[in-house]
Write a protein that holds these residues in place. Structure first.
Motif, short mmCIF file in Angstrom:
data_model
loop_
_atom_site.label_atom_id
_atom_site.label_comp_id
_atom_site.label_asym_id
_atom_site.label_seq_id
_atom_site.Cartn_x
_atom_site.Cartn_y
_atom_site.Cartn_z
N PRO A 161 33.31 6.50 43.47
CA PRO A 161 32.19 7.43 43.72
C PRO A 161 31.15 6.84 44.69
O PRO A 161 30.63 7.56 45.55
N ALA A 162 30.88 5.54 44.57
CA ALA A 162 29.91 4.90 45.47
C ALA A 162 30.43 4.92 46.90
O ALA A 162 29.68 5.20 47.84
N GLY A 163 31.71 4.65 47.08
CA GLY A 163 32.30 4.69 48.42
C GLY A 163 32.20 6.07 49.04
O GLY A 163 31.89 6.21 50.23
N LEU A 164 32.45 7.09 48.23
CA LEU A 164 32.32 8.47 48.72
C LEU A 164 30.87 8.79 49.09
O LEU A 164 30.61 9.44 50.11
N CYS A 165 29.92 8.32 48.27
CA CYS A 165 28.49 8.53 48.58
C CYS A 165 28.10 7.83 49.87
O CYS A 165 27.34 8.38 50.67
N ILE A 166 28.62 6.64 50.07
CA ILE A 166 28.32 5.89 51.30
C ILE A 166 28.86 6.65 52.52
O ILE A 166 28.15 6.84 53.51
N MET A 167 30.10 7.10 52.43
CA MET A 167 30.68 7.83 53.56
C MET A 167 29.93 9.13 53.84
O MET A 167 29.63 9.45 55.00
N LEU A 168 29.59 9.86 52.78
CA LEU A 168 28.85 11.11 52.95
C LEU A 168 27.46 10.84 53.51
O LEU A 168 27.00 11.52 54.44
N GLY A 169 26.76 9.84 52.97
CA GLY A 169 25.42 9.51 53.44
C GLY A 169 25.41 9.10 54.90
O GLY A 169 24.54 9.52 55.68
N LEU A 170 26.39 8.29 55.30
CA LEU A 170 26.47 7.88 56.71
C LEU A 170 26.82 9.06 57.61
O LEU A 170 26.27 9.18 58.71
N ALA A 171 27.71 9.93 57.15
CA ALA A 171 28.06 11.11 57.93
C ALA A 171 26.84 12.01 58.12
O ALA A 171 26.61 12.55 59.22
N ILE A 172 26.05 12.17 57.07
CA ILE A 172 24.82 12.97 57.16
C ILE A 172 23.87 12.36 58.18
O ILE A 172 23.35 13.05 59.05
N TYR A 173 23.64 11.05 58.06
CA TYR A 173 22.73 10.38 59.00
C TYR A 173 23.21 10.55 60.45
O TYR A 173 22.43 10.91 61.34
N LEU A 174 24.49 10.29 60.67
CA LEU A 174 25.03 10.35 62.04
C LEU A 174 24.96 11.77 62.61
O LEU A 174 24.64 11.96 63.78
N ARG A 175 25.24 12.76 61.78
CA ARG A 175 25.14 14.16 62.25
C ARG A 175 23.69 14.48 62.63
O ARG A 175 23.43 15.13 63.65
N CYS A 176 22.75 14.04 61.81
CA CYS A 176 21.33 14.30 62.11
C CYS A 176 20.88 13.59 63.37
O CYS A 176 20.14 14.16 64.19
N ALA A 177 21.31 12.33 63.54
CA ALA A 177 20.96 11.59 64.76
C ALA A 177 21.53 12.31 65.99
O ALA A 177 20.87 12.41 67.02
N TRP A 178 22.75 12.82 65.85
CA TRP A 178 23.38 13.59 66.93
C TRP A 178 22.55 14.84 67.25
O TRP A 178 22.28 15.13 68.42
N ASP A 179 22.17 15.57 66.20
CA ASP A 179 21.37 16.78 66.41
C ASP A 179 20.03 16.46 67.06
O ASP A 179 19.56 17.22 67.90
N PHE A 180 19.41 15.36 66.65
CA PHE A 180 18.14 14.98 67.28
C PHE A 180 18.34 14.75 68.77
O PHE A 180 17.51 15.16 69.58
N ALA A 181 19.43 14.08 69.14
CA ALA A 181 19.66 13.76 70.55
C ALA A 181 20.09 14.98 71.35
O ALA A 181 19.57 15.23 72.44
N VAL A 182 21.03 15.77 70.81
CA VAL A 182 21.60 16.88 71.58
C VAL A 182 20.71 18.12 71.54
O VAL A 182 20.37 18.67 72.58
N ALA A 183 20.34 18.55 70.34
CA ALA A 183 19.53 19.78 70.22
C ALA A 183 18.05 19.51 70.45
O ALA A 183 17.34 20.34 71.01
N GLY A 184 17.58 18.34 70.02
CA GLY A 184 16.15 18.05 70.10
C GLY A 184 15.73 17.23 71.30
O GLY A 184 14.54 17.07 71.56
N LEU A 185 16.70 16.65 72.01
CA LEU A 185 16.43 15.82 73.19
C LEU A 185 15.52 14.63 72.86
O LEU A 185 14.64 14.27 73.64
N GLY A 186 15.75 14.01 71.71
CA GLY A 186 14.97 12.85 71.30
C GLY A 186 15.77 11.97 70.36
O GLY A 186 16.99 12.10 70.25
N THR A 187 15.07 11.11 69.66
CA THR A 187 15.71 10.17 68.74
C THR A 187 15.06 10.28 67.36
O THR A 187 14.01 10.91 67.21
N PRO A 188 15.65 9.63 66.35
CA PRO A 188 14.99 9.59 65.03
C PRO A 188 13.73 8.71 65.01
O PRO A 188 12.98 8.75 64.05
N ALA A 189 13.52 7.92 66.05
CA ALA A 189 12.37 7.01 66.09
C ALA A 189 11.07 7.79 66.26
O ALA A 189 10.97 8.66 67.13
N PRO A 190 10.07 7.50 65.42
CA PRO A 190 8.78 8.20 65.54
C PRO A 190 8.12 8.04 66.91
O PRO A 190 7.36 8.90 67.33
#
Length: 167
Positions: free
Chosen positions: A45-74
């Motif tokens: 279960p922990a391994g699945l949570c790690i994979m899901l959590g990383l996938a969520i983070y990476l998708r969001c970082a992608w959306d910030f860069a592609v759709a938002g034209l920026g980064t997660p950095a404040p």
């Protein structure tokens, strides 16, 4: 995605989420006995949570860069309001992905220091969102952001996806 923007996203990811998810937990578990006391029953279960959590983070970082034209950095936030992808159902999926990885680490090691650390990170995320991010987004995006906030929960998960047009 432009190469320099991709580099900035990667650099931020290695420094900030890397510190929160790898460097600081490693420091908290630096006693070699802690690394040997992995809770094997929670490994899958922990391994699945790690994979899901990383996938969520990476998708969001992608959306910030592609759709938002920026980064997660404040210091280099998206220039456009990101309301696509996972942001259609929750306002803070990136933080939720990071917390999911921390939860997985807590399941694996059940270390009181790590559990306290994860709780303090969750509290820090909440305070950051309420007192810094939301006021900043309100001032930058005005009515669009207010409309988004009315439809999409801060921490929960909306069953109905965000509709950018007022209903």
């Amino acid at each position: 995605m432009r190469p320099f923007l991709a580099f900035k996203v990667l650099l931020f990811t290695l420094i900030v989420p890397g510190a929160v998810l790898i460097y600081l937990p490693y420091y908290l578990l630096s006693d070699p006995e802690n690394w040997q006391t992995v809770n094997a029953a929670w490994a899958i279960p922990a391994g699945l949570c790690i994979m899901l959590g990383l996938a969520i983070y990476l998708r969001c970082a992608w959306d910030f860069a592609v759709a938002g034209l920026g980064t997660p950095a404040p210091i280099d936030p998206p220039k456009k309001l990101v309301v696509s992808g996972l942001y259609r159902r929750t306002r803070n999926p990136m933080f939720q992905g990071v917390l999911l990885v921390l939860l997985a680490e807590c399941l694996l090691y059940a270390d009181p220091g790590l559990i306290g650390y994860a709780g303090s990170i969750a509290l820090f995320f909440h305070i950051t969102v309420v007192f810094r991010e939301e006021p900043d987004l309100t001032s930058r995006f005005g009515a669009s952001y207010s409309h988004y906030c009315r439809q999409v929960p801060r921490w929960g998960f909306a069953l109905k996806a965000f509709s950018p047009e007022p209903i």
